[in-house]
Design a protein around this motif. Structure first.
Motif, PDB file in Angstrom:
ATOM      1  N   TYR A 196      -1.708   0.699 -13.636  1.00  0.00           N
ATOM      2  CA  TYR A 196      -2.129  -0.765 -13.569  1.00  0.00           C
ATOM      3  C   TYR A 196      -1.252  -1.220 -12.485  1.00  0.00           C
ATOM      4  O   TYR A 196      -1.757  -2.427 -11.773  1.00  0.00           O
ATOM      5  N   ALA A 197       0.091  -1.047 -12.460  1.00  0.00           N
ATOM      6  CA  ALA A 197       0.797  -1.449 -11.330  1.00  0.00           C
ATOM      7  C   ALA A 197       0.412  -0.951  -9.995  1.00  0.00           C
ATOM      8  O   ALA A 197       0.418  -2.061  -8.982  1.00  0.00           O
ATOM      9  N   THR A 198      -0.036   0.228  -9.703  1.00  0.00           N
ATOM     10  CA  THR A 198      -0.560   0.786  -8.334  1.00  0.00           C
ATOM     11  C   THR A 198      -1.878   0.289  -8.208  1.00  0.00           C
ATOM     12  O   THR A 198      -2.095  -0.454  -6.856  1.00  0.00           O
ATOM     13  N   ARG A 199      -2.633  -0.191  -9.040  1.00  0.00           N
ATOM     14  CA  ARG A 199      -4.020  -0.888  -8.671  1.00  0.00           C
ATOM     15  C   ARG A 199      -3.743  -2.348  -8.328  1.00  0.00           C
ATOM     16  O   ARG A 199      -4.561  -2.996  -7.510  1.00  0.00           O
ATOM     17  N   THR A 200      -2.678  -2.974  -8.939  1.00  0.00           N
ATOM     18  CA  THR A 200      -2.545  -4.447  -8.524  1.00  0.00           C
ATOM     19  C   THR A 200      -1.913  -4.279  -7.173  1.00  0.00           C
ATOM     20  O   THR A 200      -2.349  -5.201  -6.295  1.00  0.00           O
ATOM     21  N   LEU A 201      -0.897  -3.377  -6.933  1.00  0.00           N
ATOM     22  CA  LEU A 201      -0.448  -3.423  -5.435  1.00  0.00           C
ATOM     23  C   LEU A 201      -1.426  -2.948  -4.387  1.00  0.00           C
ATOM     24  O   LEU A 201      -1.355  -3.629  -3.406  1.00  0.00           O
TER      25      LEU A 201
ATOM     26  N   ALA B  31       0.907  -1.121   0.006  1.00  0.00           N
ATOM     27  CA  ALA B  31      -0.014  -0.091  -0.028  1.00  0.00           C
ATOM     28  C   ALA B  31       0.866   1.159   0.122  1.00  0.00           C
ATOM     29  O   ALA B  31       0.698   2.330  -0.763  1.00  0.00           O
ATOM     30  N   VAL B  32       1.941   1.213   0.991  1.00  0.00           N
ATOM     31  CA  VAL B  32       2.839   2.512   0.767  1.00  0.00           C
ATOM     32  C   VAL B  32       3.578   2.681  -0.655  1.00  0.00           C
ATOM     33  O   VAL B  32       3.568   3.623  -1.046  1.00  0.00           O
TER      34      VAL B  32
ATOM     35  N   ALA C 111      -7.625  -0.580  -3.193  1.00  0.00           N
ATOM     36  CA  ALA C 111      -8.143   0.233  -2.262  1.00  0.00           C
ATOM     37  C   ALA C 111      -7.792   1.601  -2.157  1.00  0.00           C
ATOM     38  O   ALA C 111      -8.590   2.481  -1.806  1.00  0.00           O
ATOM     39  N   GLY C 112      -6.588   1.757  -2.464  1.00  0.00           N
ATOM     40  CA  GLY C 112      -5.907   3.185  -2.264  1.00  0.00           C
ATOM     41  C   GLY C 112      -6.134   3.842  -3.785  1.00  0.00           C
ATOM     42  O   GLY C 112      -5.705   5.107  -3.728  1.00  0.00           O
TER      43      GLY C 112
END
Length: 123
Positions: A111-116, A40-41, A119-120
């Protein structure tokens, strides 16, 4: 303007200094990324580079805007140099680079941040 004249142009020094500041800031982010263990971070840190809710507001958006402005300037230079044969080659290349940053790189980062951390995701 000759090469000697352009070396004295204060805009070159300002661009060099500004680019140095950006490089230092990115090195700091890179250093901070090395210690991240929470997805999340990591996702939130990466979202600061490309903001889904405001693409021009992130680092990628700012870089794309800079390249677009450089493309407009190149377009004027090419046209002023020879209005009859200006093919806008340089400005086209700069505009393509700007689009790549915003579209391809930005979308992949999204896409990378959405996968990681889905919810954020900013809405």
């Amino acid at each position: 303007m000759t090469a000697a004249d352009s070396a004295d142009d204060p805009r070159i020094g300002r661009a060099r200094a500004s680019a140095g500041i950006v490089q230092l800031a990115l090195q700091q982010i890179e250093h901070d990324l090395a210690d991240v263990a929470d997805p999340a971070v990591l996702a939130q840190m990466l979202r600061e580079l490309f903001r889904e809710d405001d693409p021009p507001g992130g680092v990628f958006g700012s870089l794309a805007q800079l390249l677009t402005a450089a493309g407009r300037t190149a377009d004027h230079i090419e046209h002023d140099k020879d209005p009859d044969t200006a093919d806008n080659e340089v400005s086209g290349l700069l505009e393509e680079a700007a689009a790549y940053i915003g579209d391809s790189a930005g979308l992949n980062l999204h896409y990378a941040t959405r996968t990681l951390h889905p919810a954020g995701e900013r809405l």
